[in-house]
Design a protein around this motif. Structure first.
Motif: not given
Length: 309
Positions: A37, A59, A62, A70, A72, A93, A218
């Motif tokens: 991310l 992150a 998600l 995930v 970041a 992102a 996003l």
């Protein structure tokens, strides 16, 4: 008993190794690939630490929602973020709306990240002195740097609504983020700065406010927009933002078109001319311009029956 030859021994060892590999569950390739991310919010969030904390917190949410690891990455400069996107390091992102547009076809907008219930924000041209935008002709204006040539388009087409060419009117001074723009203005490195209204310091003058435009967005960068969109229902709010709001219809595409092409040309308003009715004067014959006796003239007439005295 004969001792096994070296060739036989090697064959046995190879067979044992193959058996051991086959006996171990093949889970390494089945493990989901780690996603990354990216967060670039140089204008929506004014504090670098806040941006970093948001990236880490989002992150984690998600990861739980997508069912895959995930990581970041928080970026302070657009050029670093754009480079990472170009090298394929970022899967999805959260970025400033104007930055999402500058990424072009690489970024597919999925949802807004509202703040205090608002998916949009207004921009302000600020200064230490009172005045108007007209007074800033030829003056330096600090603004957050994006993709270079695309920056004046955002100011001209979106902030100023196409009424003024930013590149001709100002001397644009690119800076990394909102904090830098405000500091440059306070240090007299520029006569004006362009920042979101939410980040205007109390002691500075607002010379102009734009219309509302998209804030944080996003975006998907690797073709996983559908899975990402489905995962948002369980992500919820991540401070300082509210829960994601999915983008409906062509709303963001219209914003992209506005930034890149500008607003539609305004048709001049032509007022219908008033109907001029000129009354044609009646021509008067010269013969009718004789002496006119008053209406009581008949009373002065001498009667024929009056005696001759």
């Amino acid at each position: 008993m004969k001792t096994p030859s070296l060739v036989t021994r090697a064959s046995l060892l190879l067979a044992a190794a193959l058996f051991a590999v086959a006996a171990v569950p093949f889970t390494a390739s089945a493990a989901p690939k780690k996603a990354t991310l990216g967060v670039f919010l140089a204008t929506t969030l004014s504090d670098g630490q806040e941006r970093f904390q948001y990236a880490e917190a989002l992150a984690q949410k998600l990861e739980a929602s997508l069912g895959r690891p995930v990581g970041a990455k928080s970026f302070g400069r657009y050029e670093d973020f754009s480079k990472a996107v170009g090298e394929g390091q970022i899967d999805f992102a959260v970025v400033d709306g104007w930055a999402a547009v500058q990424l072009g076809a690489k970024a597919q907008a999925v949802a807004y990240a509202p703040r205090s219930g608002e998916t949009q924000q207004r921009w302000a041209i600020i200064s230490t002195q009172k005045g108007t935008v007209k007074d800033l002709a030829g003056k330096r204006m600090a603004l957050v740097k994006g993709a270079g040539p695309a920056d004046p388009k955002f100011v001209t087409h979106v902030v100023l609504g196409g009424d003024l060419d930013a590149q001709k009117h100002f001397k644009l001074v690119p800076v990394p983020n909102v904090e830098s723009a405000v500091k440059m203005l306070e240090a007299k490195g520029a006569e004006a700065a362009l920042v979101p209204v939410a980040h205007v310091p109390r002691d500075l003058k607002v010379l102009f406010r734009s219309t509302r435009v998209p804030g944080a967005v996003l975006v998907d960068l690797k073709g996983g927009a559908d899975a990402l969109s489905q995962a948002l229902s369980s992500v919820g709010a991540v401070a300082p933002f509210d829960a994601f709001a999915r983008i409906q219809g062509r709303e963001f595409e219209d914003f992209r078109k506005l930034v890149t092409q500008g607003p539609p040309r305004r048709q001049p308003v032509l007022a219908d001319p008033p109907d001029l009715r000129v009354e044609t004067p009646v021509l008067v014959q010269s013969e009718s311009l004789g002496p006119a006796l008053p209406p009581f003239a008949d009373d002065l007439a001498v009667s024929a029956e009056q005696p001759d005295d």
